[in-house]
Design an enzyme around this catalytic site. Sequence first.
Site, short mmCIF file in Angstrom:
data_model
loop_
_atom_site.label_atom_id
_atom_site.label_comp_id
_atom_site.label_asym_id
_atom_site.label_seq_id
_atom_site.Cartn_x
_atom_site.Cartn_y
_atom_site.Cartn_z
N GLU A 155 0.88 -1.16 0.00
CA GLU A 155 0.00 0.00 0.00
C GLU A 155 0.92 1.22 0.00
O GLU A 155 1.71 1.40 0.92
CB GLU A 155 -0.82 -0.08 1.29
CG GLU A 155 -1.82 0.99 1.50
CD GLU A 155 -2.49 0.83 2.88
OE1 GLU A 155 -2.71 -0.32 3.33
OE2 GLU A 155 -2.76 1.85 3.51
N ASP A 176 -4.22 10.37 9.26
CA ASP A 176 -2.87 9.92 9.56
C ASP A 176 -2.38 10.44 10.90
O ASP A 176 -2.66 11.56 11.29
CB ASP A 176 -1.90 10.39 8.47
CG ASP A 176 -2.14 9.66 7.17
OD1 ASP A 176 -2.72 8.55 7.22
OD2 ASP A 176 -1.78 10.18 6.11
#
Lengths: 410, 260
Positions: free
Chosen positions: B49, B60
Amino acid sequence: MTSPEVTPSLRSEVGPFFGDFGGRFMPESLIAALDELDEAYQTAKLDPLFHEELAELHRTYTGRPSILTEVPRFAKHAGGARVILKREDLNHTGSHKINNVLGQALLAKRLGKTRLIAETGAGQHGVATATAAALFGMECVVYMGEVDTERQALNVARMRLLGAEVIPVTTGTRTLKDALNDAFRHWVANVESTHYLIGTVAGPHPFPVMVRDFVKVIGEEARAQMLELTGALPDAVAACVGGGSNAIGIFHAFLDDTSVGLYGFEAAGLGADTDRHAATITKGRPGVLHGSRSFVLQDEDGQTMESHSISAGLDYPGVGPEHAWLASIGRATYSPITDEAAMSAFRLLCTTEGIIPAIESAHALAGAIDLGRELGPDATILVSLSGRGDKDVATAGRYFDVLDEGSVQS
Amino acid sequence: MSPVHEAIAAAKRDRDGALISYLPVGFPDLDASVDAAVALVENGVDVLELGLPYSDPVMDGPVIQAATQVALEGGFRIRDAFTAVERIRSRVDAPVLLMTYWNPVVQYGVDRFADDLASAGGAGLITPDLTVDSGADWLAASDRTGLDRVFLAAPTSTDERLRLAVENSRGFVYTVSTMGITGAREDLDAAARTLIARLREQGADSACVGIGVSTAEQIAEILTYADGAIVGSVFVKALADGGVPAVAELGARLAAGTGR
């Protein structure tokens, strides 16, 4: 026989989209919370008790209705047009932000949330949120870009005095947009106990429409007050636009009054043709930021660009989707105002009328000067004075070199 | 069956399940990010990924955001992601998904993005801020190009939304283990186990668990109920601290959690 043509009301938009703008582009982890909020809001909207409770708070705590003040000495510099201010600066906590905050805090209470989090640029929204948290006995955490904590030290102290925790955000560009990112992150992890009290008409659905509904009281009052004072609707309504909450608040009541021109003034910083501005509608293009599709200052790859304004409250590279829609259909006009023009209008209002405006609001005043000169002495211009300038005294004092060194820390 | 689905199914047949790794493109620079990704496959990672650096990454945690900011400051451009995919695919056979926030795709052009990714040999997209109900453009482009589309499922998702994610995902469903952002956590939330069970009820046959996964023990535990485990922040940290050799070593250590 044909039936008379019915013009659809521009006031009836309920989201999630305003034309091509708006929507909900958010992590799946937050969708349930957004749905919960939307449902609670829809229920509250139909509940007379909710409206009574909010109206009572506005009467006895905010100080609504806020008054109108005509400013003839200022208006001489605006081509002699009549200039009338809607005095949101007189609200408790010093700005229009309290209107939205009390509404959302009441909703959060209904949802059983015990914590409020907020993001703030200039600190007015943070102060308002900290105030509501204190009033309702809730915990409060405010995210603020590190850069902004420095230029708005006075408001940081205010929030702390009110019992809030202020977290300086050190990620990204360390300004308002990064404060939003961090507040979203915190919300993802604490969604059970926490309401994220977004301070403007941006973000994912239902925030843009819900915040709009909580601030539209500004325009509804002003419209009635103008009719009472002048016997007519104004020719123009002017407001500053960062995220756009005070502007949508004063515009909304006039959306269907086609004779009334609506003018939003964006922060052009050092100039809309430089790379140091926050003129999102003027210079941006459609994109997705912070959960909705609207105009965004971005590079070719869609990376958000750094914005700049002397006003921390306007220093945001996005704008509420309803403004993007109003711009796209031509119902409202958005123009850039430089730091310099805003500061000149700031000083003018101080010295001609004895009112120290927030630097945000000074952008609307500068816009009104231009409008007045364009529309002429017969025009009436209603200006949203969205906040007062206490928080900006250090910035303005330094700008005009009237600050004794050492008298203010930041 | 898509290449990603196939790789996960094969890992499930041969071992306990799949290991999926995340690294951002362009961190610490483009060459090193390609080398690190290749090293991960050579050391037991089944699916890659690659994160597309973005200025406003709301999902994130601090480790990944700091890394993507380095990539942006180093001049990362969207086209670099396709270059990275192409170079990785020329060296190893594992399928490569891009993980991207939605705005960069919109600005590049949804169809152009899909075409360029497919030409580069990419497998598809993971879209952390694009859900099925907001993703009509991407559903159409991925159907046209045959690219995978990995949607997220969260512990707070309703059954109806889980069904939407299962029916529209291709490759796997990204199962968010806990309510939070990316970053290593000491204890994995039991919510992941419950969520996988709920996804199975909605028909999921390829569901992988991410967010907070950082040890071989956690991976082994996850693979008792899920089809794959997704590891991100600790790989990024290893790359930041010890370069490609450290990533390779960590990859081998974590791959042991899959029964390799």
